[in-house]
Design an enzyme around this catalytic site. Structure first.
Site, PDB file in Angstrom:
ATOM      1  N   HIS A 203       3.388   9.432   8.169  1.00  0.00           N
ATOM      2  CA  HIS A 203       4.396   8.755   7.344  1.00  0.00           C
ATOM      3  C   HIS A 203       3.833   7.652   6.464  1.00  0.00           C
ATOM      4  CE1 HIS A 203       4.204   5.535  10.339  1.00  0.00           C
ATOM      5  NE2 HIS A 203       4.781   4.775   9.432  1.00  0.00           N
TER       6      HIS A 203
HETATM    7  C1  UD1 Z   1       8.295   1.411   6.955  1.00  0.00           C
HETATM    8  C2  UD1 Z   1       7.194   0.352   7.094  1.00  0.00           C
HETATM    9  C3  UD1 Z   1       6.046   0.893   7.929  1.00  0.00           C
HETATM   10  C4  UD1 Z   1       6.522   1.461   9.245  1.00  0.00           C
HETATM   11  C5  UD1 Z   1       7.629   2.477   8.969  1.00  0.00           C
HETATM   12  C6  UD1 Z   1       8.179   3.040  10.251  1.00  0.00           C
HETATM   13  C7  UD1 Z   1       7.056  -1.105   5.130  1.00  0.00           C
HETATM   14  C8  UD1 Z   1       6.254  -1.479   3.946  1.00  0.00           C
HETATM   15  N1  UD1 Z   1       6.647  -0.019   5.785  1.00  0.00           N
HETATM   16  O1  UD1 Z   1       7.747   2.471   6.188  1.00  0.00           O
HETATM   17  O2  UD1 Z   1       5.136  -0.149   8.206  1.00  0.00           O
HETATM   18  O3  UD1 Z   1       5.461   2.054   9.930  1.00  0.00           O
HETATM   19  O4  UD1 Z   1       8.679   1.848   8.237  1.00  0.00           O
HETATM   20  O5  UD1 Z   1       8.870   4.226  10.012  1.00  0.00           O
HETATM   21  O6  UD1 Z   1       7.987  -1.781   5.473  1.00  0.00           O
HETATM   22  N2  UD1 Z   1      13.947   6.916   3.904  1.00  0.00           N
HETATM   23  C9  UD1 Z   1      15.060   7.664   4.163  1.00  0.00           C
HETATM   24  N3  UD1 Z   1      15.900   7.243   5.157  1.00  0.00           N
HETATM   25  C10 UD1 Z   1      15.661   6.128   5.891  1.00  0.00           C
HETATM   26  C11 UD1 Z   1      14.530   5.352   5.604  1.00  0.00           C
HETATM   27  C12 UD1 Z   1      13.669   5.755   4.617  1.00  0.00           C
HETATM   28  O7  UD1 Z   1      15.298   8.677   3.530  1.00  0.00           O
HETATM   29  O8  UD1 Z   1      16.456   5.834   6.789  1.00  0.00           O
HETATM   30  C13 UD1 Z   1      12.991   7.378   2.862  1.00  0.00           C
HETATM   31  C14 UD1 Z   1      13.326   6.879   1.491  1.00  0.00           C
HETATM   32  O9  UD1 Z   1      12.976   7.866   0.583  1.00  0.00           O
HETATM   33  C15 UD1 Z   1      12.371   5.708   1.348  1.00  0.00           C
HETATM   34  C16 UD1 Z   1      11.154   6.162   2.113  1.00  0.00           C
HETATM   35  O10 UD1 Z   1      11.696   6.910   3.195  1.00  0.00           O
HETATM   36  O11 UD1 Z   1      12.097   5.414   0.017  1.00  0.00           O
HETATM   37  C17 UD1 Z   1      10.281   5.059   2.631  1.00  0.00           C
HETATM   38  O12 UD1 Z   1      11.066   4.147   3.418  1.00  0.00           O
HETATM   39  P1  UD1 Z   1      10.654   2.606   3.513  1.00  0.00           P
HETATM   40  O13 UD1 Z   1      11.652   1.877   4.307  1.00  0.00           O
HETATM   41  O14 UD1 Z   1      10.336   2.082   2.150  1.00  0.00           O
HETATM   42  O15 UD1 Z   1       9.275   2.587   4.270  1.00  0.00           O
HETATM   43  P2  UD1 Z   1       8.681   3.512   5.437  1.00  0.00           P
HETATM   44  O16 UD1 Z   1       7.786   4.498   4.809  1.00  0.00           O
HETATM   45  O17 UD1 Z   1       9.731   4.021   6.358  1.00  0.00           O
END
Ligand code: UD1
Length: 358
Positions: A203
């Site tokens: 991820h």
């Molecule tokens: C975040 C943390 C990372 C952690 C991870 C755990 C930061 C910079 N990164 O990364 O350190 O290891 O969480 O999972 O804070 N999305 C969904 N649904 C959700 C959440 C996210 O569809 O409920 C998708 C969206 O397209 C989003 C992408 O995932 O843009 C990334 O989500 P984001 O919260 O930005 O960071 P993570 O990659 O989850």
């Protein structure tokens, strides 16, 4: 004391499960969910299963660029902190929610405690490294999972308020061990048995947003010659669909027809069952490297560095990056030693944290 705890992303819900329970015995907790993770399987499922108290506030910030997401959290948190006047703010780990919580509190001169302090990858290209460095330099109470983390802080001049308490994720696993005994529903649905598969998760932005690295990992997983169970983070699902041309979300799972069985994100207990039954874990997650260690499953880390160096030093984890050749060679030949000393505390980190909070 009135303590505002900030959570927002999946690993923080797990950590809060350990700490909130203890915290509420001695203090008033204001639990704030930033809304960074919002899909049911990424968020509410953890509150339900781990019996985490319902957040008092959900900021519902959702996804966005780092700047936009963090800014929305800062605005929301500042408003709540001004209104609620907590005596202390508690932040976990290294996500954008950690950064926003620490920064919003510091600007209002509210003391900050950081759980999982002192971790370093020494790779400033990772958003998490920036978040944890800033949080550590803002916090006045720093709860470290290991002596190595304490050393990292000392090297940056941080020696006051530093406590080595162990890892709160070990607390959660200790609590969960009984619930894990039920057989895995996921394995049953995939017609797999313990010992008969590898477990993979990817991820990190450095892997999902770099098509060459993602291609290397996929090439390795699809050539492993054994079933691979792969719960998909939403961003990974998206990246795989893009890279395999399966843009249509109504179509089959990414990598359908191969040995890789992509599934929806699973709950904490189900994940622990999947880890325990795996022959091998392949991951870029920090938490899973430790969980694989605690459950005595060898781990290949799909990164070029790790914060959890102790698992590598003990010979149970090895860094393989994203090159298909290296991953395949290690998947075949990596054998951990018989020795398996305890790492990251005794599963009672939360109690120590609460005592130290005063
Ligand atoms: C975040 C943390 C990372 C952690 C991870 C755990 C930061 C910079 N990164 O990364 O350190 O290891 O969480 O999972 O804070 N999305 C969904 N649904 C959700 C959440 C996210 O569809 O409920 C998708 C969206 O397209 C989003 C992408 O995932 O843009 C990334 O989500 P984001 O919260 O930005 O960071 P993570 O990659 O989850």
């Amino acid at each position: 004391m009135k303590i505002a705890s900030i959570v927002g992303a999946r690993p923080q819900f797990i950590k809060a499960a350990a700490v909130s329970r203890e915290l509420r015995k001695a203090h008033q907790e204001l639990l704030i969910h930033t809304g960074q993770h919002y899909d049911y399987r990424m968020s509410q499922a953890f509150f339900d299963e781990l019996e985490i108290p319902t957040p008092d506030v959900n900021l519902d910030v959702g996804s966005g660029s780092h700047g936009a997401q963090t800014a929305a959290m800062l605005t929301g948190l500042e408003e709540i902190f001004v209104r609620e006047a907590p005596d202390r703010v508690l932040v976990y780990g290294d996500t954008n929610s950690t950064l926003a919580g620490a920064l919003a509190a510091a600007k209002l001169r509210i003391p900050v405690a950081h759980v999982e302090a002192g971790l370093r990858s020494f790779n400033r290209g990772m958003p998490e490294e920036i978040n944890r460095v800033v949080a550590d330099h803002i916090a006045d109470q720093l709860f470290c999972p290991s002596p190595v983390a304490v050393k990292h802080l000392a090297a940056e001049g941080i020696t006051q308020g530093v406590h080595c308490v162990g890892d709160v994720m070990a607390d959660v696993l200790r609590w969960a061990r009984q619930g894990m005994d039920a057989p895995s529903r996921v394995l049953a649905s995939l017609d797999l048995a313990p010992g008969g598969y590898a477990l993979a998760t990817v991820h990190r932005a450095e892997n999902t947003d770099d098509s060459e690295r993602l291609a290397g990992i996929v090439a390795a997983l699809t050539a492993l010659g054994e079933p691979v169970v792969m719960p998909l983070h939403p961003r990974t699902r998206h990246a795989l669909r893009e890279s395999t041309g399966l843009g249509d979300t109504s179509g089959p799972e990414p990598l359908a027809g191969s040995n890789v069985r992509c599934i929806e994100p699973v709950s904490y207990l189900e994940m622990m069952r999947l880890v325990r039954g795996a022959r091998l874990v392949l991951t870029d997650s920090g938490g899973l490297q430790k969980e694989a260690y605690w459950l005595k499953v060898p781990c290949l880390t799909l990164r070029d560095e790790t914060e959890w160096v102790e698992t590598v030093d003990q010979g149970w984890n090895t860094l393989v990056g994203a090159s298909a050749e290296t991953i395949l060679e290690r998947a075949k030949n990596f054998r951990p030693p018989a020795d398996h000393p305890p790492l990251y505390g005794d599963g009672a980190a939360a109690e120590k944290i609460i005592l130290l909070l005063g």
